[in-house]
Design an enzyme around this catalytic site. Structure first.
Site, PDB file in Angstrom:
ATOM      1  CG  LEU A 107     -27.088   0.487  68.600  1.00 55.27           C
ATOM      2  CD1 LEU A 107     -27.798   0.994  69.848  1.00 55.27           C
ATOM      3  CD2 LEU A 107     -27.924   0.755  67.351  1.00 55.27           C
ATOM      4  CE1 TYR A 147     -27.123  14.470  75.508  1.00 50.98           C
ATOM      5  CE2 TYR A 147     -26.322  14.892  73.283  1.00 50.98           C
ATOM      6  CZ  TYR A 147     -26.687  15.360  74.533  1.00 50.98           C
ATOM      7  OH  TYR A 147     -26.623  16.704  74.811  1.00 50.98           O
ATOM      8  N   GLY A 193     -29.732  16.954  81.770  1.00 49.09           N
ATOM      9  CA  GLY A 193     -29.476  15.917  80.775  1.00 49.09           C
ATOM     10  C   GLY A 193     -28.195  15.170  81.107  1.00 49.09           C
ATOM     11  CE  LYS A 247     -30.070  16.528  75.308  1.00 57.43           C
ATOM     12  NZ  LYS A 247     -30.703  17.395  76.319  1.00 57.43           N
TER      13      LYS A 247
END
Length: 447
Positions: free
Chosen positions: A297, A353, A290, A357
């Protein structure tokens, strides 16, 4: 990176000063050592339901010192509270209040484990309320414990018995030092046939072959080491740029190294061909690889976003498709994916991320449903703050705050993640499917 503060407060003078000032006093955790005892002292069994007697018998069979009542002045290694028969909220009072007195007697690194049944399987509102009440009570107890003690639960699904292989496997894991950084969590287990007993109890993965991606360093390298310690033959995979480190890991674990970019279209085919040539069958696949490319953002660009999605989730989906279609993957195979608490609770500056996940969690749950009726399982492990090279680069104050933001008031170690993965790869974990286990010391974010 070493936690200097943890070391200081576990010496006499700084420890006394921290107590006087009301500062956090994290304890040195009780971790697994081969040949060591399952628990550091007697195990007290509480509850009046059928699960209490069943677990007492099982623990006696494991040569544990079992108690049904707390003896004055005695210290305990663990308390197991059987709540599998509760049918109304009022049933919780007596055993949990007795637990409240028993936790005062826990030794450092002690364990509290509850046994219950799922609220969603209850036939009436009162029973559902009582069962859900166990969840809130145990998570709260976990926040109250000190000296490295933890509290977790086992939930018996689909009519599983307290002495089913899955329940007993989960109990052994949660009582042991392997679960040092697992706190405030619930393992939901279904009934499965008893796994074949390993010839060597110290090598529960003997005869199995495992692949670990992103294995050149950090958590991935430790996963490879622990799987090897438990008897597995290990294939370590990482990008060519990490080839030298990858070779060193392979040498340490007596395994083989494969340099491959897991985002490449032929990555799965290369891994399966490598395993088939050297081992014949693949039993365990650990999706550890990973990356992070953090930005708010508002400042995120397509390159950062797409790179994280490609490595952290798209590669897993593509590899799983080929894995499940291949005769090389065992009918009793295990897939374990690395998620993150960021994917559960979100994290500032990690929208890409966290999305990747959270996507891993969605993939695991959907794939698990397709495994119903088979002997395969897929689960996710969601680490919290783990002491790695990456977290060592965080600003000092941010790192210190992150370390103390859990019930155990410290960061975890890569071995804590590895131990949980090794458990999920084992035979006794066959009743655990589609679960997300947080290895976060009950971090105070998310559920």
């Amino acid at each position: 990176m070493a936690d200097t503060y943890l070391g200081l407060v576990n010496t006499p003078l700084p420890g006394k000063l921290a107590k006087t000032l009301g500062l956090p006093r994290p304890a040195v955790l009780r971790r697994y050592t081969p040949g060591g005892p399952l628990v550091p002292g007697p195990v007290l069994i509480l509850g009046s339901g059928p699960g209490a007697d069943t677990l007492a018998e099982a623990l006696l069979g494991w040569d544990q010192d079992v108690r049904r009542h707390l003896r004055p002045g005695e210290k305990l290694g663990a308390v197991v509270v059987a709540l599998d028969a509760v049918s109304r909220p009022e049933d919780l009072g007596a055993p949990l209040l007795e637990l409240g007195q028993a936790v005062r007697a826990l030794l450092p690194g002690g364990r509290v484990v509850s046994l219950a049944r799922p609220a969603e399987e209850a036939g009436d509102p009162a029973t559902a309320a009582a069962r859900q009440g166990v969840d809130g009570a145990v998570r709260s107890v976990a926040k109250e414990l000190r000296a490295g003690a933890t509290a977790n639960g086992i939930v018996l699904r689909d009519g599983a018995a307290a002495d089913s292989p899955g329940a007993l496997g989960a109990l052994r894991f949660l009582l042991s030092g392997r679960s040092a950084y697992v706190d405030g969590q619930f393992l939901r287990v279904s009934a499965v046939p008893a796994p074949e007993e390993p010839a060597d109890a110290g090598a529960p993965l003997a005869g199995r072959t495992a692949v670990v991606t992103g294995a050149a360093r950090g958590i991935g390298a430790k996963i490879a080491e622990v799987l090897h310690r438990d008897g597995a033959k290990v294939v370590v995979v990482d990008v060519p740029a990490a080839g030298e480190q990858l070779a060193a890991v392979a040498n340490r674990v007596g395994g083989t190294a494969l340099q491959a970019d897991i985002t490449a279209a032929d990555a799965a085919a290369r891994i399966l061909a490598h395993v088939k040539e050297r081992h014949g069958t693949l039993d365990i696949f650990v999706h550890n690889a990973g990356i992070t490319r953090d930005k708010l953002l508002a400042n995120m660009d397509p390159a950062r976003w797409n790179a994280v999605i490609a490595v952290n989730i798209s590669s897993q989906l593509r590899i799983n498709d080929e894995l499940l279609a291949s005769p090389v993957f065992s009918p009793e195979g295990r897939i374990i994916s690395l998620a993150s608490t960021s994917g559960i609770a979100g994290n500032r500056g990690q929208s890409n991320y966290a999305a990747s996940k959270a996507a891993v969690i969605g993939m695991v749950r959907a794939t698990a449903a397709s495994f119903d009726g088979s002997s395969r399982t897929i689960n996710a492990v969601a680490p919290g703050f783990i002491e790695t090279d990456m977290t060592a680069k965080m600003p000092v104050l941010t790192r210190e705050a992150a370390r103390r933001l859990s019930s155990l008031q410290q960061g975890g170690q890569p071995v804590d993640v590895a131990e949980t993965i090794a458990f999920l790869a084992s035979g006794p974990a066959g009743g655990i499917n589609g679960q997300v286990i947080r290895v976060c010391g009950q971090n105070l974010v998310g559920a």
